[in-house]
Design a protein around this motif. Structure first.
Motif, PDB file in Angstrom:
ATOM      1  N   HIS A 199       5.646   3.808   4.338  1.00 35.48           N
ATOM      2  CA  HIS A 199       6.914   4.235   3.745  1.00 35.48           C
ATOM      3  C   HIS A 199       6.616   4.942   2.425  1.00 35.48           C
ATOM      4  O   HIS A 199       5.835   4.437   1.614  1.00 35.48           O
ATOM      5  CB  HIS A 199       7.825   3.035   3.480  1.00 35.48           C
ATOM      6  N   VAL A 200       7.201   6.087   2.213  1.00 35.54           N
ATOM      7  CA  VAL A 200       7.041   6.817   0.956  1.00 35.54           C
ATOM      8  C   VAL A 200       8.345   6.690   0.190  1.00 35.54           C
ATOM      9  O   VAL A 200       9.415   7.083   0.688  1.00 35.54           O
ATOM     10  CB  VAL A 200       6.688   8.299   1.199  1.00 35.54           C
ATOM     11  N   ASP A 240       0.768  -3.041  -0.284  1.00 38.49           N
ATOM     12  CA  ASP A 240       1.307  -3.771   0.863  1.00 38.49           C
ATOM     13  C   ASP A 240       2.357  -4.737   0.342  1.00 38.49           C
ATOM     14  O   ASP A 240       2.049  -5.660  -0.418  1.00 38.49           O
ATOM     15  CB  ASP A 240       0.203  -4.557   1.583  1.00 38.49           C
ATOM     16  N   GLU A 241       3.621  -4.501   0.746  1.00 36.16           N
ATOM     17  CA  GLU A 241       4.721  -5.326   0.253  1.00 36.16           C
ATOM     18  C   GLU A 241       5.085  -6.401   1.277  1.00 36.16           C
ATOM     19  O   GLU A 241       5.152  -6.138   2.477  1.00 36.16           O
ATOM     20  CB  GLU A 241       5.967  -4.471  -0.018  1.00 36.16           C
ATOM     21  N   PRO A 242       5.352  -7.643   0.817  1.00 34.40           N
ATOM     22  CA  PRO A 242       5.855  -8.668   1.733  1.00 34.40           C
ATOM     23  C   PRO A 242       7.226  -8.272   2.259  1.00 34.40           C
ATOM     24  O   PRO A 242       7.928  -7.445   1.661  1.00 34.40           O
ATOM     25  CB  PRO A 242       5.920  -9.919   0.865  1.00 34.40           C
ATOM     26  N   GLN A 243       7.610  -8.872   3.366  1.00 38.95           N
ATOM     27  CA  GLN A 243       8.831  -8.466   4.062  1.00 38.95           C
ATOM     28  C   GLN A 243      10.062  -8.486   3.159  1.00 38.95           C
ATOM     29  O   GLN A 243      10.853  -7.531   3.151  1.00 38.95           O
ATOM     30  CB  GLN A 243       9.055  -9.393   5.265  1.00 38.95           C
ATOM     31  N   SER A 244      10.236  -9.556   2.374  1.00 38.24           N
ATOM     32  CA  SER A 244      11.450  -9.675   1.559  1.00 38.24           C
ATOM     33  C   SER A 244      11.546  -8.564   0.534  1.00 38.24           C
ATOM     34  O   SER A 244      12.623  -7.998   0.303  1.00 38.24           O
ATOM     35  CB  SER A 244      11.477 -11.045   0.865  1.00 38.24           C
ATOM     36  N   VAL A 245      10.421  -8.217  -0.095  1.00 39.54           N
ATOM     37  CA  VAL A 245      10.432  -7.156  -1.105  1.00 39.54           C
ATOM     38  C   VAL A 245      10.605  -5.797  -0.434  1.00 39.54           C
ATOM     39  O   VAL A 245      11.348  -4.937  -0.930  1.00 39.54           O
ATOM     40  CB  VAL A 245       9.135  -7.189  -1.937  1.00 39.54           C
ATOM     41  N   GLN A 266       4.701  -4.505   4.803  1.00 36.32           N
ATOM     42  CA  GLN A 266       4.879  -3.062   4.957  1.00 36.32           C
ATOM     43  C   GLN A 266       4.014  -2.290   3.960  1.00 36.32           C
ATOM     44  O   GLN A 266       3.912  -2.666   2.788  1.00 36.32           O
ATOM     45  CB  GLN A 266       6.356  -2.678   4.732  1.00 36.32           C
ATOM     46  N   ARG A 267       3.409  -1.206   4.457  1.00 31.13           N
ATOM     47  CA  ARG A 267       2.685  -0.300   3.557  1.00 31.13           C
ATOM     48  C   ARG A 267       3.678   0.621   2.868  1.00 31.13           C
ATOM     49  O   ARG A 267       4.454   1.308   3.540  1.00 31.13           O
ATOM     50  CB  ARG A 267       1.680   0.536   4.341  1.00 31.13           C
TER      51      ARG A 267
END
Length: 367
Positions: A40-41, A289-294, A308-309
């Motif tokens: 995701h950008v 790499d972000e955890p799902q909640s963030v 998510q990247r």
């Protein structure tokens, strides 16, 4: 025709590819999920800054904080006890001829928590304080000898110990005693830390659970000064959090975060800032790499699952670009990457084409 030839050569050399520090801004943007890529950008603004401000904090969970202190006098399996018994008769059960007292030293509490005392039998010692155990032994003996007097001391507390290792001045296995029932007291018993307190992290492993805390937070808040339990493992180490700096920066390296939160603008400054001749101020990226909640909060979507990247984009040429970078917090494992300006690749291409011409001219002028 000469100009057309030069332009054609430029296009040809550009297509072949020239050395550079990494992907261009356009290539990263083209790698977004919306364009068939895998990341995701996200352009950073105030909303994104608020959503991405999550920062994993050190601290102990409720299971650590709720644990009560170990009774310093409580006998445990593995402890070594000493007993002194006085009998109010000249020829007692235990005393030798001419003596009214008996010394029973080095009585080790077995794995089931028992000791054996002559004429009193097998007695459960674990779970009792020395004074409680004294009363139990006295009751057992007074049926066989008049008015016995008993004292019990704990010679060694091997049954209630913790291990302290890492960056301390005295590693070892230490008993939990009355003065060392808390984490801070045990660290003092081990001689204190051998590194700068500002970067010291203390980890406590208890069974399958682990908690950690900054040393400074241990001493600043009583909630972090947890009670120790037998078998705890205490590890002191230097903070290992870091970020990686790449691209058109003053330095390309792995950088320790230290003990404070730093912003994207500070991260760039820590490696020498943007290279004026190379960097594209529109292409400052933080890859994470972000955890799902963030990730859901940042993207404003509830249909993303798992880690998510995300490539965060900071455009320093915008009126508020520097403020966005100042408010964006760098986290452990981040990659800060700055792309090269488009003109840089064009300049490199021209240099490749014109270098032979300049060499020929230099050679001819020498004749």
């Amino acid at each position: 025709m000469g100009q057309i030839a030069v332009i054609g050569a430029v296009v040809f050399v550009s297509a072949c590819g020239l050395p550079r520090s990494g992907p261009t801004r356009g290539q990263i943007l083209d790698g977004s999920i919306e364009k068939g890529g895998s990341s995701h950008v996200v352009m950073v603004d105030d909303r994104v800054n608020r959503a991405a401000s999550y920062s994993p904090a050190y601290g102990f969970g409720s299971d650590f904080q709720a644990a009560g202190q170990v009774g310093a006098d409580e006998v445990r399996p593995g402890d070594v006890l000493g007993l002194s018994i006085w009998e109010n008769v000249d020829d007692g059960l235990l005393a030798s001829m001419g003596s009214s007292s008996t010394q029973l030293q080095q009585l080790q509490v077995d794995s089931q928590g028992y000791i054996f005392v002559p004429y009193a039998g097998r007695i459960r010692a674990a779970g009792n304080s020395p004074d409680e155990l004294r009363r139990i032994i006295t009751q057992k003996l007074e049926t066989q000898t008049p008015d016995p007097q008993v004292t019990v001391t704990r010679i060694a507390g091997d049954g209630a110990t913790v291990s302290v290792m890492g960056k301390v001045n005295g590693q070892g296995v230490f008993p939990i005693e009355r003065p060392t029932r808390t984490l801070s007291a045990m660290l003092s018993k081990a001689g204190g830390v051998s590194i700068e307190p500002e970067v010291a992290v203390v980890t406590v492993k208890r069974g399958g659970a682990t908690g950690k805390v900054w040393l400074r937070d241990l001493y600043s808040s009583s909630r972090n000064d947890i009670a120790l339990r037998p078998g705890d493992i205490i590890l002191v180490e230097e903070d290992q959090r870091s970020f990686t700096a790449l691209g058109a920066l003053g330095g390309q390296t792995k950088v320790p975060l230290g003990n404070e939160q730093i912003s994207a603008i500070e991260a760039v400054a820590m490696v020498g800032g943007l290279l004026t001749a190379l960097a594209d101020p529109k292409g400052v990226f933080v890859l994470r790499d972000e955890p799902q909640s963030v990730a859901r909060a940042v993207l404003g979507r509830s249909d993303v699952y798992g880690t998510q990247r995300i490539a965060y984009v900071l455009d320093l040429t915008k009126p508020d670009g520097m403020f966005m970078a100042r408010d964006f917090t760098i986290r452990d494992g981040d990659t800060v990457y700055v792309t090269e300006a488009p003109m840089v690749q064009w300049t490199k291409t021209l240099n490749v084409i014109l270098a032979p011409v300049n060499q020929i001219r230099t050679t001819e002028s020498g004749f």
